[in-house]
Design an enzyme around this catalytic site. Structure first.
Site, mmCIF file in Angstrom:
data_model
loop_
_atom_site.group_PDB
_atom_site.id
_atom_site.type_symbol
_atom_site.label_atom_id
_atom_site.label_comp_id
_atom_site.label_asym_id
_atom_site.label_seq_id
_atom_site.Cartn_x
_atom_site.Cartn_y
_atom_site.Cartn_z
ATOM 1 N N ARG A 98 -27.482 -20.078 -38.862
ATOM 2 C CA ARG A 98 -28.464 -19.253 -39.564
ATOM 3 C C ARG A 98 -28.121 -19.199 -41.058
ATOM 4 N NH1 ARG A 98 -29.001 -13.762 -36.743
ATOM 5 N NH2 ARG A 98 -26.913 -13.748 -37.532
ATOM 6 N N LYS A 145 -14.126 -21.411 -24.231
ATOM 7 C CA LYS A 145 -13.682 -20.188 -23.603
ATOM 8 C C LYS A 145 -13.951 -19.004 -24.524
ATOM 9 C CE LYS A 145 -9.349 -18.856 -24.377
ATOM 10 N NZ LYS A 145 -9.064 -18.522 -25.795
ATOM 11 N N HIS A 164 -8.316 -25.867 -24.721
ATOM 12 C CA HIS A 164 -7.726 -26.878 -25.599
ATOM 13 C C HIS A 164 -6.257 -27.159 -25.281
ATOM 14 C CE1 HIS A 164 -6.312 -23.414 -27.965
ATOM 15 N NE2 HIS A 164 -5.469 -24.227 -28.564
ATOM 16 N N GLU A 224 2.994 -16.118 -30.360
ATOM 17 C CA GLU A 224 2.421 -16.396 -31.682
ATOM 18 C C GLU A 224 2.962 -15.393 -32.674
ATOM 19 O OE1 GLU A 224 -1.922 -17.887 -31.595
ATOM 20 O OE2 GLU A 224 -1.784 -16.274 -30.144
ATOM 21 N N ASP A 256 -7.616 -13.543 -23.183
ATOM 22 C CA ASP A 256 -7.643 -14.555 -24.235
ATOM 23 C C ASP A 256 -6.744 -15.748 -23.900
ATOM 24 O OD1 ASP A 256 -8.297 -15.631 -26.769
ATOM 25 O OD2 ASP A 256 -6.474 -14.796 -27.663
ATOM 26 N N HIS A 284 -5.085 -20.602 -20.763
ATOM 27 C CA HIS A 284 -3.998 -21.513 -21.138
ATOM 28 C C HIS A 284 -2.782 -21.378 -20.205
ATOM 29 C CE1 HIS A 284 -6.525 -21.949 -24.538
ATOM 30 N NE2 HIS A 284 -6.005 -21.020 -25.306
ATOM 31 N N LYS A 307 0.927 -11.644 -29.499
ATOM 32 C CA LYS A 307 0.706 -11.834 -30.934
ATOM 33 C C LYS A 307 1.804 -11.090 -31.679
ATOM 34 C CE LYS A 307 -3.718 -13.456 -30.783
ATOM 35 N NZ LYS A 307 -4.020 -14.849 -31.154
HETATM 36 C C1 BG6 Z 1 -6.957 -19.581 -28.551
HETATM 37 C C2 BG6 Z 1 -6.859 -18.088 -28.579
HETATM 38 O O1 BG6 Z 1 -7.495 -20.020 -27.336
HETATM 39 O O2 BG6 Z 1 -5.657 -20.144 -28.709
HETATM 40 C C3 BG6 Z 1 -6.195 -17.599 -29.853
HETATM 41 O O3 BG6 Z 1 -8.169 -17.531 -28.492
HETATM 42 C C4 BG6 Z 1 -4.875 -18.319 -30.068
HETATM 43 O O4 BG6 Z 1 -6.001 -16.185 -29.819
HETATM 44 C C5 BG6 Z 1 -5.045 -19.820 -29.932
HETATM 45 O O5 BG6 Z 1 -4.395 -17.980 -31.345
HETATM 46 C C6 BG6 Z 1 -3.708 -20.524 -30.015
HETATM 47 O O6 BG6 Z 1 -3.878 -21.908 -29.996
HETATM 48 P P1 BG6 Z 1 -2.700 -22.875 -30.435
HETATM 49 O O7 BG6 Z 1 -3.217 -24.239 -30.145
HETATM 50 O O8 BG6 Z 1 -2.466 -22.609 -31.890
HETATM 51 O O9 BG6 Z 1 -1.510 -22.501 -29.613
#
Ligand code: BG6
Length: 490
Positions: A45, A153, A183, A221, A240, A245, A343
């Protein structure tokens, strides 16, 4: 090399598109992996033309691409970058998109092949999917080429909403054209877990409850929520990361050998594991939820979660989650799988640590082995991608003193070429129509079946606090201590 095609990205001005998708498209172009008739079409948009989008895309590629930015590569890509302005409920904009895709057949030879990437908030999925259905754009059988959809996701919020979402997606696209992205499965080191286990003879004989004491899977993280309060506060760490993952990493660690390395065979084995996961009887003692408070990270003072912009006052969303799970199969019965994610932990690290039992008998004096721990095999997903083995070794000297040592395999030094980014690999697979590294809806639903009872148990409870820069709440240490174990310090 994929067929000539268009990649239509909805939500192309968002963070994911800028930091991951567009750079991945550039990297594929730079590696010569995009077909001559490739078009990147952004939809958002904004009152923009092709030139404005090209500028955004160029900046994204310059800042975030893995491979070197080259003007000639960019020029070639820039010629096939298009932008269509529109909101998701605007029928005219979608009719225009349909017309544009037909025109691109003549102008760029995309031969009717289109992948639609939904890089948009889950709440917008239904309206976009309905537009794709209404215009007939989703239906490959009506057109000359293939039509695929990529869904990011989170796949729903719980089991019911994910069933509902799947029903909707499946009513618009045929199921083999639906690509759900997790991913983590695109990461080289995650795929290496399969190579390690199934291409070698060394590990598989000890990969079971006779030899394995426990498994620890960590995704830590150092970053906070990075301006994503809107999404994050309604999700939390378990939805999340744990639901997708971490459970995928567990499935690859615990599954039996697939009969082939293809989508069908891998899924069959992953289903079995996900369906065999058991929750501990006492969730109070075997799960931990935490939320970070202000603290220090890398010498800098950082805010607490409740002070992050956009987080509602008094939010009880967790930014840390840990749980002990079981896998009820002959191979794994009795072996705890400890999963944790958070986090604002001290550093960014993802690893799978397989911790072996102690030798049943040690023919040494007790004092010789005080520095010997359990043998460990650690798959380092990121950073320092590789594998570490920890075992006891005789320290030099006249006494028999056994100390723990590490043997390392490092991707960075063992191979000269660098690993593709996860999104690079997965985008290419979408364009090639290869679903091996994509979870199917049954896996997603089996994962929600694990998470739903946790969320229900946590409902209305206040998360434990931990200071930013610490390894999570004290309760997480206590949880392992009760089992006579400790978390690895990665
Ligand atoms: C995402 C989460 O799927 O993966 C994020 O929504 C997270 O919160 C991220 O920071 C981390 O990805 P990677 O590849 O940096 O470990």
């Amino acid at each position: 090399m994929p067929d000539p095609c268009a990649l239509v990205v909805f939500g192309v001005t968002g963070d994911l598109a800028k930091k991951k998708l567009i750079p991945a498209v550039y990297d594929l172009g730079n590696r010569g992996l995009l077909p001559p008739g490739f078009v990147l079409l952004g939809f958002a948009r904004r009152d923009w033309g092709d030139g404005d989008f090209e500028q955004l895309a160029r900046k994204a590629a310059e800042q975030h691409a893995r491979t070197e930015f080259r003007e000639d590569v960019w020029r070639r890509l820039a010629d096939s970058i298009k932008f269509l302005p529109g909101s998701f409920d605007d029928d005219n904009a979608f009719d225009e998109l349909d017309r544009t895709l037909v025109e691109l057949e003549a102008s760029h030879g995309i031969a009717g092949n289109v992948a639609f990437y939904l890089s948009i908030p889950p709440a917008a999925f239904p309206v976009v999917l309905k537009q794709l259905a209404r215009t007939g754009m989703a239906d490959g059988s009506e057109r000359s080429g293939w039509r695929r959809v990529v869904v990011e996701k989170p796949f729903g919020h719980d089991l019911d909403s994910s069933v509902e979402l799947n029903r909707l997606v499946d009513s618009v696209f045929t199921s083999h054209d639906v690509f759900r992205i997790d991913h983590y499965l695109g990461k080289e080191t995650v795929q290496n877990l399969l190579a390690l286990r199934f291409a070698n003879t060394l590990f598989e004989p000890v990969w079971n409850s006779h030899y394995v004491d426990s498994v620890q899977i960590t995704m830590a993280e150092d970053v906070g929520i990075e301006g994503r309060a809107g999404f994050y506060d309604s999700a939390g760490a378990a939805r999340d990361v744990l639901q997708n993952h971490l459970l995928q990493l567990l499935a690859l660690t615990a599954m039996e050998e697939p009969v082939a390395f293809d989508a069908e065979a891998l899924r069959t084995e992953k289903h079995k594991v996900l369906g065999a996961i058991s929750l501990p009887a006492d969730l109070e003692l075997s799960t931990v939820r935490g939320q970070y408070e202000q603290g220090w990270l890398a010498g800098e003072r950082v805010k607490g979660y409740l002070d992050e912009e956009g987080v509602p006052p008094g939010s009880t969303t967790e930014t840390y989650a840990a749980v002990r799970l079981g896998v009820e199969t002959r191979r794994w019965a009795g072996v705890p799988f400890y999963l944790r994610t958070g986090k604002r932990l001290p550093r960014r690290v993802t690893e799978i640590a397989v911790i072996f039992k102690r030798a049943p008998h040690l023919p040494f004096a007790k004092t010789d082995t005080v520095e010997l721990g359990n043998n460990q095999l650690v798959v380092r997903v990121q950073p320092d991608e590789g594998v570490t083995m920890r075992f006891g070794s005789k320290a030099p000297g006249s006494a028999m003193e056994i100390r723990e040592v590490s043997m390392d395999f490092l991707y960075g030094s063992a191979f000269t070429e660098s690993s593709p980014e996860a999104y690079e690999r997965l985008l290419l697979d979408v364009l090639l129509g290869d679903k091996t590294l994509f979870p199917d809806h049954e896996e997603v639903e089996a994962s929600w079946q694990v998470i739903d009872p946790l969320e229900e148990f946590w409902q209305g409870r206040i998360p434990q606090r931990y200071r930013a820069g610490e390894w999570g709440p004290r309760a997480a240490e206590d949880m392992l201590a009760r089992d006579g174990r400790t978390w690895r310090r990665p």
